[in-house]
Design an enzyme around this catalytic site. Structure first.
Site, short mmCIF file in Angstrom:
data_model
loop_
_atom_site.label_atom_id
_atom_site.label_comp_id
_atom_site.label_asym_id
_atom_site.label_seq_id
_atom_site.Cartn_x
_atom_site.Cartn_y
_atom_site.Cartn_z
N GLU A 447 31.97 28.76 42.28
CA GLU A 447 31.43 28.03 41.10
C GLU A 447 31.27 26.40 41.63
O GLU A 447 31.71 25.63 40.67
CB GLU A 447 32.23 28.21 39.84
CG GLU A 447 32.10 29.64 39.31
CD GLU A 447 32.91 29.91 38.18
OE1 GLU A 447 32.44 30.72 37.34
OE2 GLU A 447 34.01 29.66 38.11
N GLU A 513 32.96 38.40 40.24
CA GLU A 513 33.95 38.77 39.06
C GLU A 513 33.03 39.57 37.99
O GLU A 513 31.88 39.38 37.87
CB GLU A 513 34.18 37.39 38.48
CG GLU A 513 34.95 36.38 39.40
CD GLU A 513 35.19 35.08 38.80
OE1 GLU A 513 35.07 35.00 37.66
OE2 GLU A 513 35.33 34.03 39.70
#
Length: 1003
Positions: A447, A513
Site C-alpha cells: 500500500e 489480502e
C-alpha cells in the site's frame, strides 16, 4: 566520525558504519557445537539493560555514551522489549493514519520535534573469552524500531534504519580488555517512519535479539545456495557460492551424497539424481555442511545449511511449484503476540504448527521481514512464503486516492531521495533470506502506490534471483505494470475477480489480502476458494490476518482485558480495527478457524447414497497417505465406524464405496468421511483430521404413535389468561401483552418458574464489526427500536384466545415502531403436556431496511447455564459460515458461549439446531426445538447489553440466561470490514411474510 541527530530527518540517511547484509547462516567451532545448536562464536546480550527515556531528542542526556557517565540510577528494561510495554510513552494503534497526524505540521521526511520519544540504552559486557589473533567482533541488533545510533566505550560506531532486518556493527577496534560499555540511542520516528506506516501498533525499542558474533581469521561471510532442476525433475544441481574473508579454504559436503566439486571463486556444485523435492506436503531438506580451515590447516568454522530442492516459477502463465499449478491457501501474518512484536522461536513454532493443522500452505509476511526463526520453521513445516519488504506509506497514498492530490506526491513514488532506503531494504531482506526454500515470491511492500522507485527495485530483484516479484500497488497506479510479475489485488469480491479475469489474462492473479476476518466474520469465503480451483489464473489468496493485535491491560476495577486502539489513551487511533485474526491475541483459535480448516483442506468430498467422491487437490500426495474413517451416527450416538482403504492420486478425482448403507430404522442420521494422520508428524498428532465432510440421511418410516395429554384447563381472568395442566401452568397478561409466567413441575404453587422476563419478538443482535463497518446500525436501527419497544395496543381487548380439544392458543399482535409501520403476530399454543408452540408471523413492507435477524428473546434464570444442543458445531456457525460445522450433539456452558472477540458483538449462535436443552446442575430446565431447524444461541446477556459494552469486562454481572431461537440471522459477511455487505443470499427477505415456528417445554 560522530553522530548528528539532526540527520534522522533525511530519508537518504539510511545507515552509517553498518556492515553489509549477508545470509542468516550460523557458524560453529566444530561439528559437535553444530549438532548441539550452541555456537561458541555467539554471545547473547539479551537481558537487563539500563534505559533513559526522553520525550524528544532535546531532552536526552548529552554525552550519555561516555564511559564515565553514571547510569546506576537509570531504570532497568528487558531486551528484547518495546519501551511502550514497560511504562514509557504509550502504545498507539493506528491503521492508515500516521501517528502524528494532526499533532505536528510536518511533511514527508520530516520528523516530529515536540514529541518523538528517544530511548537511551546502556549495557556492559565482558567477553566470555579474549579475542584470538585475527578474530573480529560484531554486534547485531536483529530488530530495532525505528532507528539506532551506537557507541562502544564512548566511541561512535554507527547508525542504521529499517526496523525489521539486522543492523550489524563491527566493534573490534573500539573493544577493550575486561568490561565494555555499549550505548545505543533508539529513535521512535525518523524519516524512515514515513515508509513504515503499516496497520499495526506503533512501538519503539530493541524488540529482537541482540547478539555478539566472533568472526575467526578465516570466515565465510556469506553463503548463497541455489538449486537448478532438470526440466523433467529427474535430476538437480545444487550450487553453493561462498564469500571467504581471510586466509583459508572452504570445503562443502552434502550429507548422504558426497563432497561438492570446487568450481573456483568460492563456488561449489554437485548433481543429484532423483532428488526428493521440497513442497508443503513433503518439505524435504538436505543437510549441507560447509567447513572452513585457516592458513595453518585447522578447522575454524563449521556451517550447517539446510537445502530444499524445488522450482517455483511462472510456467504456461500460472504459478507452479515443481511443475504443478499451486493454489495459495494463505494467511497474512503480523509478527505479533501479547508482548507485541517480541515473538520468540517457541511462539513462532507453535504458530506455524497451528497453521499447518488447519490446511494453510502459504504465509505472507505482512508487511516486513520476520525474524529468521520464522523462515527456518517455514522450511521445516512446509509453508510457501511471500517475503515482504518493510515498506508502507498508506497515509500518504490516501492523499492521492481520497483527496485527489497529484500522483507525484506519492512516496516513495518517483522521488530519488527515497530510492536508497528502498534499495537498502530490498538488499537486506534478500541477502538474509534468499537461502530459504520456503520463500517463493519477493514482495516490494504494501500500500505505497507506485512509481519508478518500486519499478527499479523489482528489476533489481529479477537481476539477482529467479523468484517472481509481487506488488499490489500496481492495481492503483498502473503506470509501470512491469513492476509486478503477478496481478495482485486486495478485498476484491469473488464475483469481481472472475469478471476481471474474463477480460485480463496476461498474468497469474492472487488476492494478497482477502476475507478480512475482523470480529465475527469470515462469511462466504467458500466463493473465493472454489473459484481458485475453477479458474486457472486465480491462484488463491491470503486471509487478513493471522491473529488479533491486542495488548493486555487492567481496568480501574483490577480486571484484566485485551485492549485495542484508544485503550491506552492514545490518539489518533483506529479502535478495534486491529482485531482481524483467525486466532485470538493469545494465539488460541477463534471459531472462524473451523471454517478455515474446512475451506483449506486438501480434499473436497461429496457423499452420496452408496459412495463418496474425493477431489484430491493436493500437489503430490495420494489419499492413501491418510487414514480414512467413515462414521454413522444418530443424534450424537455413533452406530458404526469403519476404516477403509482409498487411493485417489493428487490432482485427480476418484470414487470410493461406502462401507455401509442407510439404516433400516426411521430417523435422522449423519455420515462423516474424514481423512486423518495415520501417525504423528512434526506439526500434527496421530489422528489429526486433515479433511472431512458430512451428509445427513433421513430415513422415513410410519408416523410415531403419540399419546396426547388431556387438554389443558383455560382460566379467564380480568387481566390474565391462565392455561394449566398436569405439572405445569402458564399465565398470559392481557394488561402488558405477553407471556408472563411459565411454571413447570409438580408442586403446590404450580411448579418452578422458568421465565425470567416476558418473551419478546426480536429482530436485533449486537452489531458485528462488519455491520458497523458498512453502517448497519444506522440503516437498521429501527429494528433495534422494534425489538425493545414493540407494543400490543389495547391488549386487554385485542388479546385473542382460542381453545380446541388438545390445546389453548393465546395470540398477540405487536405494533412495531418502524417506518413504514408494520406488525408481528405471536401465537402461543399450549398443549396438555405443557409444550408451548410459538408461531411468529412478520409482515414485511416495502421500504423497510434489512432485518439483522428474526426470532425471539426468551430469558430464564442464570442457574440454567448448562447447554446441550443438537445442531451444527462444535464452534459457533452462521448461515454463510457453516461449511466446517458438523451436525452433532454438543455440550457447553452458557457462561462461556459469548465468543471473546476484541469488542463484544453478536456471537455464539449455531445453525441447523433441531433442539437445545438448557438446564441447571440437577438437569432441570427448558427444551427448545424446531421441526424445521433453527438458529439458536444461549448467552448470559441480551443483545442490548452486549452492544453497550466496549470490552468484555464491561458486560454486567450475569443475572439470566438469554435464549434466542431464530428463523435466521443475517450472515456475518467477510469480504471486507469497511463497506462490504453480507451477500444477498445470506440476508433475510425484505418483502412478503416471514413465519417462524419453534416450541419450548420444561424438562
Amino acid at each position: 566520525m560522530t553522530f548528528d541527530a539532526s540527520r534522522i530527518a533525511d530519508p537518504r540517511y539510511v545507515s552509517e558504519g553498518r556492515l553489509g547484509a549477508h545470509s542468516d547462516h550460523r557458524w560453529f567451532r566444530d561439528a559437535g557445537e553444530a549438532d548441539a545448536g550452541a555456537s561458541g562464536y555467539e554471545q547473547s546480550l539479551n537481558g537487563r539493560w539500563k534505559i533513559h527515556y526522553a520525550n524528544n531528542a532535546g531532552a536526552t542526556i548529552p554525552g550519555f555514551e561516555a564511559v564515565d557517565t553514571d547510569v546506576s540510577g537509570w531504570d532497568d528494561i528487558p531486551v528484547p522489549a518495546h519501551i511502550q510495554l514497560h511504562g514509557y510513552d504509550r502504545p498507539q494503534y493506528v491503521n492508515v493514519q500516521y501517528p502524528w497526524d494532526g499533532r505536528e505540521q510536518i511533511e514527508p521526511g520530516e520528523v516530529p520535534e515536540r514529541f518523538n520519544p528517544v530511548a537511551s540504552y546502556v549495557k556492559t559486557f565482558t567477553l566470555d573469552r579474549p579475542l584470538e589473533v585475527g578474530e573480529r567482533l560484531s554486534v547485531t541488533f536483529h530488530g530495532v524500531e525505528s532507528a539506532i545510533a551506537l557507541w562502544l566505550n564512548g566511541r561512535y560506531i554507527g547508525y542504521a534504519t529499517d526496523s525489521f532486518t539486522p543492523s550489524e556493527f563491527d566493534l573490534t577496534d573500539a573493544l577493550q580488555d575486561g568490561e565494555n560499555r555499549l550505548a545505543a540511542q533508539v529513535f521512535k520516528w525518523t524519516a524512515a517512519s514515513w515508509i513504515e506506516d503499516q496497520d499495526f501498533y506503533r512501538f519503539s525499542g530493541i524488540f529482537r535479539d541482540v547478539t555478539l558474533y566472533r568472526r575467526p581469521a578465516a570466515h565465510v561471510e556469506d553463503v548463497h545456495v541455489r538449486t537448478v532442476l532438470d526440466d523433467d525433475f529427474a535430476g538437480a544441481e545444487i550450487i553453493v557460492a561462498t564469500q571467504l574473508a581471510g586466509d583459508g579454504s572452504v570445503s562443502v559436503r552434502l550429507e548422504g551424497v558426497g563432497s561438492l566439486e570446487d568450481r573456483g571463486d568460492g563456488v561449489f556444485g554437485i548433481r543429484i539424481d532423483a532428488p526428493r523435492l521440497w513442497s508443503p506436503e513433503d518439505p524435504a531438506l538436505y543437510n549441507l555442511m560447509i567447513e572452513v580451515t585457516d592458513a595453518a590447516g585447522s578447522v575454524v568454522e563449521v556451517i550447517p545449511q539446510r537445502v530444499g530442492i524445488r522450482r517455483f516459477a511462472i510456467e504456461n502463465g500460472v504459478l507452479t511449484l515443481n511443475g504443478v499449478r499451486v493454489v495459495f491457501n494463505g494467511v497474512n501474518r503480523h509478527e505479533f503476540g501479547l508482548n507485541g512484536r517480541v515473538v520468540g522461536r517457541e511462539q513462532t513454532d507453535a504458530d506455524l504448527r497451528a497453521l499447518k493443522q488447519v490446511g494453510v500452505n502459504a504465509v505472507r509476511t505482512s508487511h516486513y521481514p520476520n525474524s529468521s526463526a520464522f523462515y527456518e520453521l517455514a522450511d521445516t513445516y512446509g509453508l510457501m512464503v511471500i517475503d515482504e519488504m518493510n515498506l508502507e506509506s498508506h497515509g500518504l497514498w490516501d492523499r492521492i486516492r481520497e483527496l485527489d492530490r497529484p500522483v507525484d506526491e506519492s512516496v516513495p513514488g518517483d522521488k530519488p531521495e527515497w530510492l536508497p532506503a528502498l534499495q537498502d531494504r530490498a538488499a537486506s531482506m534478500f541477502h538474509r533470506d534468499r537461502n530459504h526454500p520456503s520463500i517463493v515470491i519477493w514482495s516490494l511492500g504494501n500500500e505505497s502506490f507506485g512509481g519508478t522507485n518500486l519499478r527499479d527495485v523489482a528489476d533489481w530483484f529479477r537481476g539477482v534471483d529467479d523468484r517472481p516479484v509481487h506488488y499490489e500497488g500496481v492495481h492503483w497506479d498502473p503506470r509501470y505494470p512491469e513492476t509486478t510479475d503477478i496481478t495482485s489485488q486486495m478485498y476484491t469480491t469473488a464475483a469481481n475477480v472472475e469478471a476481471y479475469l474474463a477480460e485480463n489474462r496476461d498474468k497469474p492473479f492472487i488476492l494478497c489480502e482477502y476475507a478480512h476476518a475482523m470480529g465475527n466474520s469470515f462469511g462466504a469465503v467458500d466463493e473465493y476458494v472454489e473459484l481458485a480451483y475453477r479458474e486457472p489464473l486465480f491462484q488463491g489468496g491470503f486471509i487478513w490476518d493471522f491473529a488479533d493485535q491486542a495488548i493486555e491491560l487492567t481496568d480501574r476495577y483490577g480486571e484484566t482485558f485485551l485492549g485495542y486502539g484508544g485503550d491506552c489513551g492514545e490518539s489518533p487511533h483506529d479502535g478495534d480495527f486491529c482485531g482481524n485474526g483467525i486466532f485470538f491475541a493469545d494465539h488460541s483459535p477463534t471459531p472462524k478457524l473451523q471454517e478455515v480448516a474446512y475451506l483449506y483442506q486438501g480434499m473436497r468430498i461429496r457423499i452420496g447414497a452408496t459412495s463418496f467422491e474425493v477431489d484430491n487437490r493436493l500437489l503430490t500426495t495420494s489419499t492413501s497417505a491418510y487414514r480414512c474413517v467413515v462414521t454413522l451416527a444418530r443424534e450424537g450416538v455413533v452406530l458404526r465406524e469403519e476404516v477403509i482403504e482409498t487411493d485417489v492420486a493428487a490432482q485427480t478425482t476418484g470414487e470410493v464405496a461406502l462401507p455401509f448403507g442407510a439404516p433400516d430404522g426411521p430417523g435422522e442420521y449423519t455420515v462423516d468421511v474424514t481423512f486423518r494422520l495415520p501417525a504423528a508428524t512434526s506439526w500434527g498428532p496421530e489422528g489429526h483430521r486433515v479433511a472431512g465432510e458430512q451428509t445427513v440421511w433421513t430415513v422415513d418410516g410410519p408416523p410415531a404413535v403419540i399419546t396426547r395429554a388431556p387438554a389443558p384447563e383455560l382460566i379467564r381472568g380480568t387481566h390474565n389468561i391462565g392455561v394449566r395442566g398436569d405439572g405445569f401452568s402458564t399465565l398470559f397478561s392481557t394488561l402488558y401483552g405477553g407471556m408472563a409466567s411459565y411454571r413447570f413441575g409438580q408442586s403446590v404453587d404450580g411448579g418452578r418458574e422458568l421465565l425470567a422476563s416476558m418473551p419478546k419478538p426480536n429482530f436485533w443482535h449486537a452489531p458485528t464489526a462488519n455491520e458497523r463497518g458498512w453502517g448497519g446500525p444506522f440503516e437498521d436501527g429501527q429494528w433495534l427500536l422494534a425489538s425493545r419497544y414493540a407494543r400490543v395496543q389495547n391488549s386487554m381487548t385485542s388479546t385473542r384466545v382460542r381453545q380446541d380439544d388438545e390445546s389453548v392458543t393465546v395470540s398477540y399482535r405487536y405494533e412495531l415502531p418502524t417506518q413504514p409501520a408494520t406488525a408481528v403476530e405471536v401465537d402461543y399454543r399450549v398443549d396438555g403436556a405443557g409444550r408451548v408452540e410459538v408461531t411468529q408471523t412478520l409482515q414485511l413492507v416495502d421500504g423497510l431496511p434489512d432485518l439483522p435477524e428474526f426470532g425471539m428473546l426468551l430469558a430464564v434464570d442464570a442457574d440454567f447455564h448448562r447447554l446441550r444442543v443438537y445442531g451444527e458445531g462444535p464452534e459457533e456457525s452462521y448461515i454463510d459460515r457453516r461449511g466446517g460445522a458438523r451436525l452433532d450433539v454438543y455440550e457447553r456452558d452458557v457462561r462461556t458461549e459469548l465468543t471473546p472477540y476484541l469488542r463484544p458483538q453478536e456471537a455464539g449462535s449455531r445453525t441447523g439446531v433441531r433442539w437445545a436443552e438448557i438446564t441447571d446442575r440437577r438437569g432441570a430446565g427448558i427444551r427448545v426445538d424446531s421441526a424445521g431447524g433453527m438458529e439458536f444461541s444461549a448467552l448470559p446477556w441480551t443483545p442490548f447489553e452486549i452492544e453497550n459494552a466496549e470490552h468484555h469486562t464491561e458486560l454486567p454481572p450475569i443475572h439470566r440466561t438469554v435464549l434466542r431461537p431464530a428463523l435466521m440471522r443475517r450472515g456475518v459477511g467477510g469480504d471486507d470490514s469497511w463497506g462490504a455487505r453480507t451477500l444477498p443470499e445470506y440476508r433475510l427477505p425484505r418483502s412478503g411474510e416471514l413465519v417462524f415456528r419453534f416450541s419450548f417445554q420444561g424438562i
